[in-house]
Design a protein around this motif. Structure first.
Motif, short mmCIF file in Angstrom:
data_model
loop_
_atom_site.label_atom_id
_atom_site.label_comp_id
_atom_site.label_asym_id
_atom_site.label_seq_id
_atom_site.Cartn_x
_atom_site.Cartn_y
_atom_site.Cartn_z
N GLN A 1 164.87 -52.01 77.99
CA GLN A 1 163.71 -51.39 78.66
C GLN A 1 162.92 -50.54 77.67
N ALA A 2 163.65 -49.80 76.84
CA ALA A 2 162.96 -48.95 75.85
C ALA A 2 162.19 -49.82 74.86
N THR A 3 162.79 -50.94 74.48
CA THR A 3 162.11 -51.85 73.54
C THR A 3 160.84 -52.43 74.17
N VAL A 4 160.94 -52.83 75.43
CA VAL A 4 159.77 -53.40 76.14
C VAL A 4 158.66 -52.35 76.24
N GLN A 5 159.05 -51.12 76.58
CA GLN A 5 158.05 -50.05 76.71
C GLN A 5 157.35 -49.78 75.36
N GLU A 6 158.15 -49.68 74.31
CA GLU A 6 157.56 -49.44 72.97
C GLU A 6 156.67 -50.61 72.55
N ALA A 7 157.12 -51.82 72.85
CA ALA A 7 156.35 -53.01 72.47
C ALA A 7 155.01 -53.03 73.20
N ALA A 8 155.01 -52.65 74.47
CA ALA A 8 153.77 -52.63 75.25
C ALA A 8 152.82 -51.56 74.70
N ASP A 9 153.36 -50.39 74.40
CA ASP A 9 152.51 -49.32 73.86
C ASP A 9 151.94 -49.70 72.49
N ALA A 10 152.77 -50.33 71.67
CA ALA A 10 152.31 -50.72 70.34
C ALA A 10 151.24 -51.81 70.43
N ALA A 11 151.42 -52.76 71.34
CA ALA A 11 150.42 -53.82 71.51
C ALA A 11 149.11 -53.23 72.02
N ALA A 12 149.21 -52.31 72.97
CA ALA A 12 148.00 -51.68 73.52
C ALA A 12 147.25 -50.94 72.41
N GLU A 13 147.98 -50.23 71.59
CA GLU A 13 147.35 -49.45 70.52
C GLU A 13 146.69 -50.37 69.49
N SER A 14 147.37 -51.42 69.13
CA SER A 14 146.82 -52.37 68.16
C SER A 14 145.56 -53.04 68.72
N GLY A 15 145.63 -53.49 69.96
CA GLY A 15 144.48 -54.13 70.59
C GLY A 15 143.30 -53.18 70.70
N ARG A 16 143.60 -51.93 71.04
CA ARG A 16 142.55 -50.91 71.21
C ARG A 16 141.79 -50.70 69.90
N GLU A 17 142.53 -50.54 68.81
CA GLU A 17 141.87 -50.31 67.51
C GLU A 17 140.98 -51.47 67.14
N LYS A 18 141.48 -52.69 67.34
CA LYS A 18 140.69 -53.88 66.97
C LYS A 18 139.46 -54.02 67.85
N GLN A 19 139.63 -53.74 69.15
CA GLN A 19 138.51 -53.90 70.07
C GLN A 19 137.42 -52.85 69.77
N LEU A 20 137.84 -51.63 69.47
CA LEU A 20 136.87 -50.58 69.13
C LEU A 20 136.09 -50.96 67.87
N ALA A 21 136.78 -51.50 66.89
CA ALA A 21 136.11 -51.91 65.64
C ALA A 21 135.11 -53.02 65.94
N LYS A 22 135.50 -53.95 66.79
CA LYS A 22 134.61 -55.07 67.14
C LYS A 22 133.37 -54.57 67.87
N GLU A 23 133.56 -53.64 68.78
CA GLU A 23 132.39 -53.11 69.51
C GLU A 23 131.36 -52.55 68.54
N GLU A 24 131.86 -51.88 67.49
CA GLU A 24 130.98 -51.29 66.48
C GLU A 24 130.20 -52.37 65.73
N GLU A 25 130.92 -53.39 65.28
CA GLU A 25 130.32 -54.34 64.35
C GLU A 25 129.51 -55.44 65.03
N LEU A 26 129.71 -55.65 66.34
CA LEU A 26 129.10 -56.81 66.97
C LEU A 26 127.64 -56.66 67.36
N VAL A 27 127.13 -55.41 67.36
CA VAL A 27 125.70 -55.24 67.64
C VAL A 27 124.92 -56.01 66.57
N ALA A 28 125.34 -55.86 65.32
CA ALA A 28 124.67 -56.55 64.21
C ALA A 28 124.77 -58.06 64.38
N PHE A 29 125.95 -58.54 64.74
CA PHE A 29 126.15 -59.99 64.93
C PHE A 29 125.21 -60.53 66.01
#
Ligand code: KDO
Length: 330
Positions: free
Chosen positions: A256-284
């Protein structure tokens, strides 16, 4: 003694083969989403969540609503036909009206605010109810991004400055009441439709537009069949990583602890990438010929908030929670 030793060895071999790490003993976590494989939430779950739980679980994603139709995932988890999804607050509001507080325009301020709200004690009764009554555990909050109005019409035809400019515009919104209300609150004429049907609907003109964050406009290629994006930022959108409570209860505390950590880590990784994309895609998008501009945000915010005040949605919000959410923001 030799025979005994052989027998002991055979027993040990059997035990190792049938041990907890044997592939056939792994649980399968089927995840269904309308999102594509290249969506940043999908990427984060496949690259971060899946490998992190691989010792005891096989993460099996199904994209483009190919396994379960959009908005039916929670029911599927509840009845044991699915193990995971990335659920929206709008879907949860179908079962628990109070979740509409997280679907209201201009409530969540940014990605960090979403995380603060999700981890705050104010969220506990919401999470508990979903566990108890639906058998679904909300593990972590994923960032989808700032939703904007994306239209087929070019700006010389429709210039979106205030909600009045959206009058009569057929705006595709996802098919639940909370989504439709948001479309109406924006001043548009909301049309319910599944995510996977949007591209064709825009192409054929059966709708004038749709609302989604910029990374989705690009990932789903909506920019090929639209002419403008009015940066309304009307909803800082999220999804909860949802897991079957029955599956959760079958795990050891370590798992359970592994699943919880994995979910939090995935959310954090996805969040950083999505925020970066929001920034750069206006130009695209601009390079691809779209007009991307900011309307009168104060006018949109005032209009949307006014629509929610006194609505049946607001009537279901537990006392004081909106104030608590606001206090966690800037
Ligand atoms: C959509 O249908 O517009 C939406 O953005 C709604 C979200 O809740 C989410 O389900 C998303 O679609 C899908 O994951 C596809 O990106």
């Amino acid at each position: 003694t030799l025979t005994l030793k052989r027998a002991a060895l055979a027993l040990m071999t059997t035990a190792i083969l049938a041990g907890p790490l044997a592939a056939q003993d792994k649980i399968t976590l089927r995840m269904s989403t309308p999102a594509s494989e290249t969506d940043q939430r999908s990427v984060a779950l496949a690259e971060v969540f899946g490998p992190a739980v691989s010792e005891f679980a096989t993460y099996e994603p199904h994209y483009n609503a190919s396994l379960i139709a959009q908005n039916s995932e929670l029911e599927a988890i509840s009845s044991g036909d699915l193990e995971m999804s990335i659920a929206s607050a709008q879907e949860l509001a179908q079962f628990f009206p109070e979740f509409s507080i997280f679907t209201a325009g201009y409530v969540h301020q940014d990605a960090a605010h979403q995380v603060a709200v999700f981890n705050d004690a104010l969220m506990d009764p919401f999470k508990q109810k979903v566990e108890d009554e639906l058998g679904v555990k909300l593990l972590s909050v994923m960032y989808l991004g700032r939703r904007h109005v994306n239209l087929r019409q070019c700006r010389d035809e429709v210039d979106v400055q205030t909600p009045e400019d959206l009058a009569g515009i057929n705006l595709r919104m996802p098919g639940t009441d909370a989504w439709q209300f948001l479309g109406k609150a924006l001043g548009a004429n909301p049309t319910p439709m599944a995510f996977t049907e949007i591209y064709t609907a825009l192409q054929t003109g059966s709708v004038d537009g749709q609302d989604n964050p910029l990374p989705t406009v690009v990932d789903a290629k909506f920019y090929e069949v639209t002419c403008q994006v009015a940066l309304t930022s009307h909803l800082v959108d999220l999804n909860y990583i949802a897991l079957s409570k029955a599956v959760w209860d079958g795990l050891t505390p370590e798992q359970q602890a592994t699943v919880q950590e994995a979910a939090d880590a995935a959310a954090e990784s996805g969040r950083e990438k999505q925020l970066a994309k929001e920034e750069e895609l206006v130009a695209f998008l601009t390079e691809n010929g779209l007009e991307v501009y900011e309307p009168d945000l104060a006018a949109f915010r005032a209009h949307v908030q006014e629509q929610y005040q006194g609505s049946e949605f607001a009537a279901s919000w537990p006392e004081g929670v909106l104030e608590q959410i606001n206090a966690l923001g800037n």
